[in-house]
Scaffold this motif. Structure first.
Motif, PDB file in Angstrom:
ATOM      1  N   SER A  15       0.894  -1.370  -0.048  1.00 11.23           N
ATOM      2  CA  SER A  15      -0.014  -0.149   0.016  1.00 11.23           C
ATOM      3  C   SER A  15       0.948   1.351   0.095  1.00 11.23           C
ATOM      4  O   SER A  15       2.044   1.365   0.539  1.00 11.23           O
ATOM      5  N   SER A  16       0.332   2.418  -0.682  1.00 17.90           N
ATOM      6  CA  SER A  16       0.987   3.776  -0.727  1.00 17.90           C
ATOM      7  C   SER A  16       1.514   4.209   0.531  1.00 17.90           C
ATOM      8  O   SER A  16       0.566   3.976   1.665  1.00 17.90           O
ATOM      9  N   GLY A  17       2.737   4.585   0.843  1.00 16.66           N
ATOM     10  CA  GLY A  17       3.166   5.068   2.067  1.00 16.66           C
ATOM     11  C   GLY A  17       4.003   4.029   2.986  1.00 16.66           C
ATOM     12  O   GLY A  17       4.101   4.686   3.908  1.00 16.66           O
ATOM     13  N   GLY A  18       3.855   2.954   2.500  1.00 11.66           N
ATOM     14  CA  GLY A  18       4.463   1.772   3.388  1.00 11.66           C
ATOM     15  C   GLY A  18       5.907   1.438   2.864  1.00 11.66           C
ATOM     16  O   GLY A  18       6.305   1.826   1.721  1.00 11.66           O
ATOM     17  N   ILE A  19       6.438   0.725   3.697  1.00 12.08           N
ATOM     18  CA  ILE A  19       7.943   0.090   3.407  1.00 12.08           C
ATOM     19  C   ILE A  19       7.574  -0.721   2.102  1.00 12.08           C
ATOM     20  O   ILE A  19       8.609  -0.757   1.272  1.00 12.08           O
ATOM     21  N   GLY A  20       6.583  -1.607   2.038  1.00 13.06           N
ATOM     22  CA  GLY A  20       6.622  -2.564   0.966  1.00 13.06           C
ATOM     23  C   GLY A  20       6.543  -1.634  -0.267  1.00 13.06           C
ATOM     24  O   GLY A  20       6.820  -2.394  -1.335  1.00 13.06           O
ATOM     25  N   ALA A  36       3.465  -6.813  -7.138  1.00 14.54           N
ATOM     26  CA  ALA A  36       2.898  -6.102  -5.906  1.00 14.54           C
ATOM     27  C   ALA A  36       1.656  -6.675  -5.477  1.00 14.54           C
ATOM     28  O   ALA A  36       0.626  -6.497  -6.021  1.00 14.54           O
ATOM     29  N   THR A  37       1.549  -6.761  -3.934  1.00 12.60           N
ATOM     30  CA  THR A  37       0.344  -7.298  -3.636  1.00 12.60           C
ATOM     31  C   THR A  37       0.009  -6.397  -2.465  1.00 12.60           C
ATOM     32  O   THR A  37       0.600  -5.739  -1.530  1.00 12.60           O
ATOM     33  N   ALA A  38      -1.271  -6.198  -2.174  1.00  7.04           N
ATOM     34  CA  ALA A  38      -1.905  -5.731  -0.850  1.00  7.04           C
ATOM     35  C   ALA A  38      -3.389  -5.983  -0.748  1.00  7.04           C
ATOM     36  O   ALA A  38      -4.068  -6.823  -1.605  1.00  7.04           O
ATOM     37  N   ARG A  39      -4.273  -5.690   0.340  1.00  5.72           N
ATOM     38  CA  ARG A  39      -5.367  -6.344   0.432  1.00  5.72           C
ATOM     39  C   ARG A  39      -6.350  -5.433  -0.601  1.00  5.72           C
ATOM     40  O   ARG A  39      -7.443  -6.031  -0.846  1.00  5.72           O
ATOM     41  N   SER A  40      -6.148  -4.463  -1.003  1.00  2.00           N
ATOM     42  CA  SER A  40      -6.798  -3.916  -2.273  1.00  2.00           C
ATOM     43  C   SER A  40      -5.645  -3.243  -3.234  1.00  2.00           C
ATOM     44  O   SER A  40      -4.897  -2.476  -2.937  1.00  2.00           O
ATOM     45  N   ILE A  41      -6.260  -3.342  -4.685  1.00  2.00           N
ATOM     46  CA  ILE A  41      -5.701  -2.938  -5.418  1.00  2.00           C
ATOM     47  C   ILE A  41      -5.416  -1.320  -5.515  1.00  2.00           C
ATOM     48  O   ILE A  41      -4.372  -0.564  -5.880  1.00  2.00           O
ATOM     49  N   ASP A  46      -0.477   4.128  -6.927  1.00  2.00           N
ATOM     50  CA  ASP A  46       0.882   4.876  -7.625  1.00  2.00           C
ATOM     51  C   ASP A  46       1.911   3.804  -8.451  1.00  2.00           C
ATOM     52  O   ASP A  46       2.727   4.153  -9.052  1.00  2.00           O
ATOM     53  N   LEU A  47       1.586   2.407  -8.183  1.00  2.42           N
ATOM     54  CA  LEU A  47       2.160   1.380  -9.163  1.00  2.42           C
ATOM     55  C   LEU A  47       1.596   1.062 -10.107  1.00  2.42           C
ATOM     56  O   LEU A  47       1.983   0.324 -11.159  1.00  2.42           O
TER      57      LEU A  47
END
Length: 279
Positions: A15-20, A36-41, A46-47
Motif C-alpha cells: 500500500s502507498s506510503g508503506g515500506i512494501g 506487488a500485493t495488498a488487500r486492495s489494488i 501509484d504502482l
C-alpha cells in the motif's frame, strides 16, 4: 513481456506510503518484475501506471485460498518466482494485561501465520527450481522488548525465530532466507498504529499511562527516522547480492537496540521505565 533476464519478485503489503511500496519501487528500479500485493489494488495506485514492470494482485495473507491463488497467478504469468518479501504486517499497541485477545490473535495471524502461509505456498516451487530467496521483514524491537508494544514485538520475535530455522532447513535446496530488521523508517505505520489503537477499549488498570501508550504508536516516526526510499534502496541492494546476508538491519535505533540486546536486564528495564512509562 521479456522475463528471461529479470528477477520476479513478490512483495506483500505494498500500500502507498508503506515500506512494501518503497521496496516495490526499488526492485523495479533494479530491472525486476514486481508482483506487488495488498488487500486492495486501489491502495497501490501509484504502482499502476507501468504494467510492464508491476503486476498488481489483491492478496489477503489471512486466507490460505488467496495466498495460493496469487502464487499460482504469478507463476502462470511469469513462469517463476525468484524472490518473496514477507512485508505485510500490522501494529498492535496496548498493555498486555488489558489488550483484547482478538487483537493478539489478529496480529499473530497477520505477522506470523500470514508469512508462513506464503512461505509454504512458494517453497515447493522454489525447491523444484533449486533456487530462490525468501525475505522476512522483522523488527529491531524484538531485540529489546519494551512496554506497550508487547504483542507486535512478540510477533516479530516469533518471525525472527522462524526465519533462523527456515534458513537452515532450506539451504540444502539452494534457497536463501534473509531476515530484514528495520529500525525506525518513515512510513504510514504510525498512522495505522494510531487508527488501530483508537479501536481499543478504554484502559482501566493502565488509565494513567494512556498518553505514554498512545505516544508509543508514533515512536518509530520521529524526525531521525530514515526515509523509506533510502531504507528500500539499501535493503534491496543487500537482497539482490549473489550471496545475500542472513541478517540486515537499518534505520534509527538499529544500533542502540543491538547494544541493548546485550545489556543486563535491570539496565534495560531502567531505561524503558524512564523513557516510556511516564504517567
Amino acid at each position: 513481456m521479456e522475463t528471461f533476464n529479470k528477477q520476479v519478485v513478490l512483495v506483500t503489503g505494498c500500500s502507498s506510503g508503506g515500506i512494501g511500496n518503497a521496496l516495490a519501487h526499488s526492485f523495479a528500479a533494479r530491472n525486476c518484475l514486481v508482483a506487488a500485493t495488498a488487500r486492495s489494488i486501489s491502495s497501490m495506485a501509484d504502482l499502476d501506471d507501468n504494467h510492464d514492470v508491476y503486476f498488481l494482485q489483491e492478496l489477503d495473507v489471512l486466507s490460505d485460498q488467496s495466498v495460493r491463488e496469487v502464487v499460482s497467478n504469478i507463476i502462470g504469468k511469469f513462469g517463476r518466482i525468484d524472490v518473496v518479501v514477507n512485508n505485510a504486517g500490522v501494529q498492535c499497541i496496548g498493555p498486555l494485561a488489558e489488550i483484547p485477545l482478538s487483537s493478539v490473535e489478529h496480529t499473530f495471524n497477520t505477522n506470523v501465520y500470514g508469512s508462513m502461509r506464503l512461505i509454504q505456498a512458494v517453497v515447493p516451487h522454489m525447491v523444484s527450481r533449486k533456487k530462490g530467496k525468501i525475505v522476512n521483514i522483522g523488527s529491531v524491537t524484538a531485540l529489546a522488548p519494551g512496554p506497550w508494544s508487547g504483542v507486535y514485538t512478540a510477533s516479530k520475535a516469533a518471525l525472527h525465530a522462524l526465519t533462523d530455522a527456515l534458513r537452515l532447513e532450506l539451504k540444502p535446496f539452494g534457497i536463501d532466507v534473509i531476515n530484514i530488521v528495520p529500525g525506525s523508517v518513515k512510513s504510514n505505520i504510525g498512522n495505522t498504529a494510531v487508527a488501530s489503537y483508537n479501536k481499543m477499549p478504554e484502559w482501566k488498570i493502565y488509565k494513567k499511562y494512556e498518553a505514554a501508550i498512545k505516544e508509543r504508536a508514533y515512536f518509530s516516526q520521529g524526525p531521525k527516522a530514515i526515509a523509506s526510499e533510502e531504507f528500500a534502496n539499501k535493503t534491496v541492494a543487500a537482497i539482490m547480492k549473489e550471496d545475500p546476508p542472513s541478517w540486515f538491519s537499518l534505520g534509527q535505533y538499529s544500533t542502540i537496540m543491538a547494544i541493548m540486546y546485550h545489556m543486563p536486564i535491570f539496565v534495560k528495564d531502567f531505561l524503558y521505565r524512564k523513557v516510556m512509562m511516564k504517567s
